[in-house]
Every structure is written in structure tokens, then in C-alpha cells.
Write a protein that holds these residues in place. Structure first.
Motif, PDB file in Angstrom:
ATOM      1  N   GLY A 133     -34.436  19.299  -5.896  1.00 43.51           N
ATOM      2  CA  GLY A 133     -34.770  18.201  -4.983  1.00 43.51           C
ATOM      3  C   GLY A 133     -34.776  18.703  -3.544  1.00 43.51           C
ATOM      4  O   GLY A 133     -35.409  19.710  -3.237  1.00 43.51           O
ATOM      5  N   ASP A 134     -34.013  18.036  -2.687  1.00 45.80           N
ATOM      6  CA  ASP A 134     -33.969  18.399  -1.265  1.00 45.80           C
ATOM      7  C   ASP A 134     -32.861  19.389  -0.921  1.00 45.80           C
ATOM      8  O   ASP A 134     -32.658  19.708   0.241  1.00 45.80           O
ATOM      9  CB  ASP A 134     -33.776  17.133  -0.411  1.00 45.80           C
ATOM     10  CG  ASP A 134     -34.979  16.224  -0.460  1.00 45.80           C
ATOM     11  OD1 ASP A 134     -36.083  16.728  -0.748  1.00 45.80           O
ATOM     12  OD2 ASP A 134     -34.824  15.009  -0.223  1.00 45.80           O
ATOM     13  N   GLU A 135     -32.118  19.852  -1.911  1.00 43.93           N
ATOM     14  CA  GLU A 135     -31.019  20.773  -1.632  1.00 43.93           C
ATOM     15  C   GLU A 135     -31.228  22.103  -2.338  1.00 43.93           C
ATOM     16  O   GLU A 135     -32.019  22.223  -3.267  1.00 43.93           O
ATOM     17  CB  GLU A 135     -29.677  20.161  -2.048  1.00 43.93           C
ATOM     18  CG  GLU A 135     -29.553  19.943  -3.544  1.00 43.93           C
ATOM     19  CD  GLU A 135     -28.200  19.392  -3.948  1.00 43.93           C
ATOM     20  OE1 GLU A 135     -27.161  19.881  -3.449  1.00 43.93           O
ATOM     21  OE2 GLU A 135     -28.171  18.474  -4.777  1.00 43.93           O
ATOM     22  N   THR A 136     -30.495  23.096  -1.884  1.00 43.52           N
ATOM     23  CA  THR A 136     -30.492  24.397  -2.543  1.00 43.52           C
ATOM     24  C   THR A 136     -29.128  24.571  -3.185  1.00 43.52           C
ATOM     25  O   THR A 136     -28.098  24.406  -2.530  1.00 43.52           O
ATOM     26  CB  THR A 136     -30.751  25.527  -1.526  1.00 43.52           C
ATOM     27  OG1 THR A 136     -32.047  25.329  -0.958  1.00 43.52           O
ATOM     28  CG2 THR A 136     -30.715  26.882  -2.202  1.00 43.52           C
ATOM     29  N   VAL A 137     -29.135  24.871  -4.473  1.00 44.56           N
ATOM     30  CA  VAL A 137     -27.907  25.000  -5.248  1.00 44.56           C
ATOM     31  C   VAL A 137     -27.701  26.467  -5.611  1.00 44.56           C
ATOM     32  O   VAL A 137     -28.637  27.147  -6.033  1.00 44.56           O
ATOM     33  CB  VAL A 137     -27.988  24.140  -6.534  1.00 44.56           C
ATOM     34  CG1 VAL A 137     -26.771  24.351  -7.417  1.00 44.56           C
ATOM     35  CG2 VAL A 137     -28.176  22.675  -6.185  1.00 44.56           C
ATOM     36  N   THR A 138     -26.469  26.926  -5.456  1.00 50.93           N
ATOM     37  CA  THR A 138     -26.098  28.266  -5.892  1.00 50.93           C
ATOM     38  C   THR A 138     -25.068  28.113  -6.998  1.00 50.93           C
ATOM     39  O   THR A 138     -24.080  27.389  -6.843  1.00 50.93           O
ATOM     40  CB  THR A 138     -25.502  29.092  -4.734  1.00 50.93           C
ATOM     41  OG1 THR A 138     -26.483  29.195  -3.700  1.00 50.93           O
ATOM     42  CG2 THR A 138     -25.133  30.497  -5.197  1.00 50.93           C
ATOM     43  N   GLY A 194     -36.768  23.990  -8.698  1.00 56.39           N
ATOM     44  CA  GLY A 194     -37.786  24.854  -8.109  1.00 56.39           C
ATOM     45  C   GLY A 194     -37.649  26.227  -8.761  1.00 56.39           C
ATOM     46  O   GLY A 194     -36.952  26.387  -9.772  1.00 56.39           O
ATOM     47  N   ALA A 195     -38.283  27.222  -8.191  1.00 54.23           N
ATOM     48  CA  ALA A 195     -38.189  28.583  -8.715  1.00 54.23           C
ATOM     49  C   ALA A 195     -36.823  29.162  -8.356  1.00 54.23           C
ATOM     50  O   ALA A 195     -36.464  29.256  -7.192  1.00 54.23           O
ATOM     51  CB  ALA A 195     -39.299  29.451  -8.136  1.00 54.23           C
ATOM     52  N   GLY A 196     -36.063  29.540  -9.383  1.00 53.75           N
ATOM     53  CA  GLY A 196     -34.740  30.116  -9.162  1.00 53.75           C
ATOM     54  C   GLY A 196     -34.839  31.583  -8.783  1.00 53.75           C
ATOM     55  O   GLY A 196     -35.751  32.281  -9.215  1.00 53.75           O
ATOM     56  N   ARG A 197     -33.879  32.025  -8.006  1.00 53.41           N
ATOM     57  CA  ARG A 197     -33.807  33.436  -7.600  1.00 53.41           C
ATOM     58  C   ARG A 197     -32.445  33.996  -7.973  1.00 53.41           C
ATOM     59  O   ARG A 197     -31.411  33.432  -7.615  1.00 53.41           O
ATOM     60  CB  ARG A 197     -33.991  33.583  -6.085  1.00 53.41           C
ATOM     61  CG  ARG A 197     -35.341  33.151  -5.593  1.00 53.41           C
ATOM     62  CD  ARG A 197     -36.314  34.263  -5.738  1.00 53.41           C
ATOM     63  NE  ARG A 197     -37.620  33.825  -5.255  1.00 53.41           N
ATOM     64  CZ  ARG A 197     -38.718  34.482  -5.477  1.00 53.41           C
ATOM     65  NH1 ARG A 197     -38.693  35.602  -6.150  1.00 53.41           N
ATOM     66  NH2 ARG A 197     -39.860  34.039  -5.032  1.00 53.41           N
ATOM     67  N   ILE A 198     -32.450  35.108  -8.691  1.00 53.89           N
ATOM     68  CA  ILE A 198     -31.197  35.774  -9.037  1.00 53.89           C
ATOM     69  C   ILE A 198     -30.592  36.343  -7.763  1.00 53.89           C
ATOM     70  O   ILE A 198     -31.286  36.943  -6.937  1.00 53.89           O
ATOM     71  CB  ILE A 198     -31.448  36.889 -10.072  1.00 53.89           C
ATOM     72  CG1 ILE A 198     -31.925  36.275 -11.385  1.00 53.89           C
ATOM     73  CG2 ILE A 198     -30.194  37.735 -10.281  1.00 53.89           C
ATOM     74  CD1 ILE A 198     -32.383  37.279 -12.413  1.00 53.89           C
TER      75      ILE A 198
END
Length: 166
Positions: free
Chosen positions: A114-119, A147-151
Motif C-alpha cells: 500500500g502506502d508504506e514500505t515494510v521490512t 509491490g516488488a520485493g527486494r532482498i
């Protein structure tokens, strides 16, 4: 480098996909281009479990044999010669499909939700969701919300984390 016709690309794709399926791999990406008189075939493969250099070499041999056999029967290459490059996705490849998430269980990722970035660390996956272990606890999210996850590269794993990296 110039592009090749759709029919050549489609014929190469058919041979590559069939061979990879027989070997237990998924085709992640295929690029076919013309480089002078040769056709350059770049294949990006993935599978569940570790994919080391020996595995990539074996897949490369299988693909080369299959493409050579296809060439003997009026195959896809106009000039009759090609260069084959086979590799697996690196950690910089974005996680988009359920199989990408499944193959990276245990890894730390950063992903827009959504509107946040989760780690968080990928804890579990199924056909419709991924569960991330964040500092706030477990969070299960539907793939459609991600969205597209990044390792995230880690130089040391947290104490007691004996998950095997793959």
C-alpha cells in the motif's frame, strides 16, 4: 545488437521451455537478439532449492543439446549459429511472483505494501499470501497488495537463525 523476429523468438522459447520443464526449472526470462551473424540467446532460470554453478552448467548443456537438435531439423536460427548464456537470478531481482517469494523463505526483504514500505523476513508463503516477520510480529499479506520485493543483503544472520540461504 538487433532484434530477431517474433517467430524465431517463439521457436527458441518453445525449445527452452520444454527443456527447462524436463529439468525441473522455470524460465524467468528469455532474450533473443542478433549479434552479427550469430544469434545471442540469454536464458534466466530458477527452481526451488539451491542453484549452484554445477546446476547451471548442466542446464546449459541440456539447452545447448536441445537447441542443436532443433537446428538439425530446420531450427530457429537464420544463420545456423548461436551463443547461449544461462544464468540464475541474483539477489537484486525483484520478487514479483509467488514462486519468487517461496524460493526466498528466510530472507530479509523490503517491500511496498500500500502506502508504506515494510521490512521483514519471509516466514511462510502459500498460493495467495506471504507472511513476513517484522519487528511488530508476523504480518500476512496477499500477493495483490505487495509491490516488488527486494532482498536485503545481510552480512551476518541474527543469533539463532540457522535458516539455510539458497
Amino acid at each position: 545488437m538487433s532484434t530477431v523476429s517474433d517467430s524465431i523468438r517463439d521457436r527458441v522459447r518453445a525449445v527452452v521451455e520444454s527443456t527447462l520443464a524436463d529439468e525441473g526449472y522455470d524460465l524467468e526470462e528469455l532474450k533473443v537478439s542478433q549479434a552479427g551473424r550469430r544469434t545471442l540467446v540469454r536464458v534466466l532460470v530458477g527452481r526451488d532449492g539451491p542453484t549452484d554453478l554445477d546446476a547451471i552448467a548442466a542446464v546449459s548443456r541440456s539447452l545447448s543439446k536441445a537447441l542443436d537438435e532443433a537446428e538439425e531439423t530446420g531450427g530457429p536460427f537464420a544463420a545456423g549459429s548461436y551463443t547461449l548464456e544461462v544464468s540464475s537470478p541474483g539477489v537484486d531481482r525483484p520478487l514479483k511472483l509467488p514462486r519468487h517469494w517461496r524460493r526466498n523463505i528466510g530472507r530479509l526483504v523490503e517491500v511496498p505494501v500500500g502506502d508504506e514500505t515494510v521490512t521483514g523476513r519471509i516466514e511462510a508463503t502459500d498460493e495467495t499470501t506471504v507472511t513476513l516477520r517484522t519487528t511488530d510480529g508476523a504480518r500476512t499479506v496477499a500477493y495483490g497488495e505487495l509491490g516488488a520485493g527486494r532482498i536485503q543483503l545481510e552480512f551476518s544472520r541474527p543469533a539463532g537463525d540457522d535458516e539455510k540461504e539458497g
